[in-house]
Design an enzyme around this catalytic site. Sequence first.
Site, PDB file in Angstrom:
ATOM      1  N   HIS A 121      27.003  39.074  38.242  1.00  0.00           N
ATOM      2  CA  HIS A 121      26.808  37.909  39.118  1.00  0.00           C
ATOM      3  C   HIS A 121      25.943  38.220  40.337  1.00  0.00           C
ATOM      4  O   HIS A 121      25.926  37.448  41.288  1.00  0.00           O
ATOM      5  CB  HIS A 121      28.175  37.341  39.557  1.00  0.00           C
ATOM      6  CG  HIS A 121      28.965  36.804  38.419  1.00  0.00           C
ATOM      7  ND1 HIS A 121      30.318  36.601  38.483  1.00  0.00           N
ATOM      8  CD2 HIS A 121      28.596  36.423  37.161  1.00  0.00           C
ATOM      9  CE1 HIS A 121      30.752  36.120  37.318  1.00  0.00           C
ATOM     10  NE2 HIS A 121      29.728  36.018  36.499  1.00  0.00           N
ATOM     11  N   CYS A 129      13.779  35.151  47.125  1.00  0.00           N
ATOM     12  CA  CYS A 129      13.178  33.870  47.506  1.00  0.00           C
ATOM     13  C   CYS A 129      13.615  32.771  46.542  1.00  0.00           C
ATOM     14  O   CYS A 129      13.564  32.946  45.319  1.00  0.00           O
ATOM     15  CB  CYS A 129      11.650  34.000  47.486  1.00  0.00           C
ATOM     16  SG  CYS A 129      10.829  32.443  47.904  1.00  0.00           S
ATOM     17  N   SER A 191      40.703  36.782  36.786  1.00  0.00           N
ATOM     18  CA  SER A 191      41.511  35.704  36.182  1.00  0.00           C
ATOM     19  C   SER A 191      41.011  35.388  34.780  1.00  0.00           C
ATOM     20  O   SER A 191      41.608  34.607  34.056  1.00  0.00           O
ATOM     21  CB  SER A 191      41.438  34.453  37.068  1.00  0.00           C
ATOM     22  OG  SER A 191      40.068  34.081  37.205  1.00  0.00           O
ATOM     23  N   ASN A 215      46.557  43.489  36.458  1.00  0.00           N
ATOM     24  CA  ASN A 215      46.484  42.281  37.275  1.00  0.00           C
ATOM     25  C   ASN A 215      47.859  42.072  37.911  1.00  0.00           C
ATOM     26  O   ASN A 215      48.859  42.572  37.417  1.00  0.00           O
ATOM     27  CB  ASN A 215      46.118  41.074  36.402  1.00  0.00           C
ATOM     28  CG  ASN A 215      45.571  39.918  37.225  1.00  0.00           C
ATOM     29  OD1 ASN A 215      46.200  39.501  38.194  1.00  0.00           O
ATOM     30  ND2 ASN A 215      44.395  39.428  36.883  1.00  0.00           N
TER      31      ASN A 215
HETATM   32  P1  OAD Z   1      39.578  35.144  40.757  1.00  0.00           P
HETATM   33  O1  OAD Z   1      39.865  34.855  42.180  1.00  0.00           O
HETATM   34  O2  OAD Z   1      39.388  34.017  39.778  1.00  0.00           O
HETATM   35  O3  OAD Z   1      40.743  36.058  40.150  1.00  0.00           O
HETATM   36  C1  OAD Z   1      41.167  37.204  40.861  1.00  0.00           C
HETATM   37  C2  OAD Z   1      42.216  37.863  39.985  1.00  0.00           C
HETATM   38  O4  OAD Z   1      42.593  39.076  40.602  1.00  0.00           O
HETATM   39  C3  OAD Z   1      43.479  37.012  39.826  1.00  0.00           C
HETATM   40  O5  OAD Z   1      43.852  37.013  38.449  1.00  0.00           O
HETATM   41  C4  OAD Z   1      44.515  37.751  40.679  1.00  0.00           C
HETATM   42  O6  OAD Z   1      45.821  37.670  40.113  1.00  0.00           O
HETATM   43  C5  OAD Z   1      44.003  39.172  40.596  1.00  0.00           C
HETATM   44  N1  OAD Z   1      44.337  40.032  41.736  1.00  0.00           N
HETATM   45  C6  OAD Z   1      44.409  39.702  43.042  1.00  0.00           C
HETATM   46  N2  OAD Z   1      44.692  40.797  43.784  1.00  0.00           N
HETATM   47  C7  OAD Z   1      44.780  41.841  42.909  1.00  0.00           C
HETATM   48  C8  OAD Z   1      45.039  43.231  43.042  1.00  0.00           C
HETATM   49  N3  OAD Z   1      45.269  43.796  44.248  1.00  0.00           N
HETATM   50  N4  OAD Z   1      45.048  44.004  41.924  1.00  0.00           N
HETATM   51  C9  OAD Z   1      44.822  43.461  40.695  1.00  0.00           C
HETATM   52  N5  OAD Z   1      44.566  42.141  40.493  1.00  0.00           N
HETATM   53  C10 OAD Z   1      44.550  41.360  41.596  1.00  0.00           C
HETATM   54  O7  OAD Z   1      38.284  36.101  40.739  1.00  0.00           O
HETATM   55  P2  OAD Z   1      37.414  36.488  39.483  1.00  0.00           P
HETATM   56  O8  OAD Z   1      38.206  36.543  38.236  1.00  0.00           O
HETATM   57  O9  OAD Z   1      36.637  37.705  39.863  1.00  0.00           O
HETATM   58  O10 OAD Z   1      31.627  33.808  39.934  1.00  0.00           O
HETATM   59  O11 OAD Z   1      36.390  35.230  39.400  1.00  0.00           O
HETATM   60  C11 OAD Z   1      35.348  35.308  38.463  1.00  0.00           C
HETATM   61  C12 OAD Z   1      34.177  34.565  39.016  1.00  0.00           C
HETATM   62  O12 OAD Z   1      34.559  33.242  39.432  1.00  0.00           O
HETATM   63  C13 OAD Z   1      33.569  35.183  40.258  1.00  0.00           C
HETATM   64  O13 OAD Z   1      32.741  36.269  39.952  1.00  0.00           O
HETATM   65  C14 OAD Z   1      32.755  34.003  40.784  1.00  0.00           C
HETATM   66  C15 OAD Z   1      33.731  32.869  40.562  1.00  0.00           C
HETATM   67  O14 OAD Z   1      33.050  31.690  40.204  1.00  0.00           O
HETATM   68  C16 OAD Z   1      30.380  33.745  40.535  1.00  0.00           C
HETATM   69  O15 OAD Z   1      30.249  33.920  41.723  1.00  0.00           O
HETATM   70  C17 OAD Z   1      29.262  33.439  39.600  1.00  0.00           C
END
Ligand code: OAD
Length: 249
Positions: A121, A129, A191, A215
């Site tokens: 990402h 730009c 997630s 997770n």
């Molecule tokens: P999320 O905020 O959707 O999910 C974060 C996950 O991390 C959740 O399942 C939490 O339970 C878990 N979590 C939180 N703290 C934790 C810890 N200390 N140890 C282990 N797990 C933990 O974030 P992402 O899955 O990264 O896309 O979201 C994916 C994408 O959605 C991002 O990259 C972004 C967003 O749209 C773009 O920016 C293109």
Amino acid sequence: MEITIPDKLVADLRRAEKVAVLTGAGVSAESGLPTFREAQTGLWSKYDPHQLASPGAFRSNPRLVWEWYAWRRSLALEATPNNGHVALENMSKMVSSFTLITQNVDGLHQRAGSRHAIELHGNITRVKCFDCGRISQQFNESDFVPPHCEFCDGLLRPDVVWFGESLPQKALSAAFTAAQNCDLFFSIGTSALVQPAALLPLEAVRNRAISAEINLEKTAISQNMDFFLPGPSGMILPALVKKVWPNLE
Ligand code: OAD
């Protein structure tokens, strides 16, 4: 918190030749960076992401979008990699083939030493730009907000993937190749809701890799994984690495 590492996963990781890892915002949570979907503290708790993370949003309000990313960039630069980032870098030194794939844009894996992390990402510390697409080496925020491109005078934007944009092709194909060829796949702190990244763990499972998820809570893919390790990645990963390679410094 009591961390339990399954003995079978320890044996599987010790034996693994090719390991692939997908990380999400959860691995940076213990560095103090907010995740996306945790409502009470999440990045989007006070904003609708489509108002900020999209080309349309930037066109209609470049200053607001630039300033939101400037705030997130400052958070990322003030943060430090946590024990989970470091444990992954240590793991990479112990297996013959290790591929780290991240959805995170905070650059913390790189600052923990993972120089070859595949950034699906983009990276919030890089700017490009909006018009000509070239990466800008320097920009001065005092003149204009957003600053202008040094090459074509267009508006600069963060070098991250926005809603409605495709992922960097080279990164995506490298990530799928790693998922399809690994013998052990970790999905950590994500997630698993956003495509195509969320397909990677399932691609690994389809190709008969052993699969493990770390997770705080179960996710959309947990039932497909061989192992689910509940708890913070900043505690589980170091404990796992220590159990597999007790003599690692
Ligand atoms: P999320 O905020 O959707 O999910 C974060 C996950 O991390 C959740 O399942 C939490 O339970 C878990 N979590 C939180 N703290 C934790 C810890 N200390 N140890 C282990 N797990 C933990 O974030 P992402 O899955 O990264 O896309 O979201 C994916 C994408 O959605 C991002 O990259 C972004 C967003 O749209 C773009 O920016 C293109």
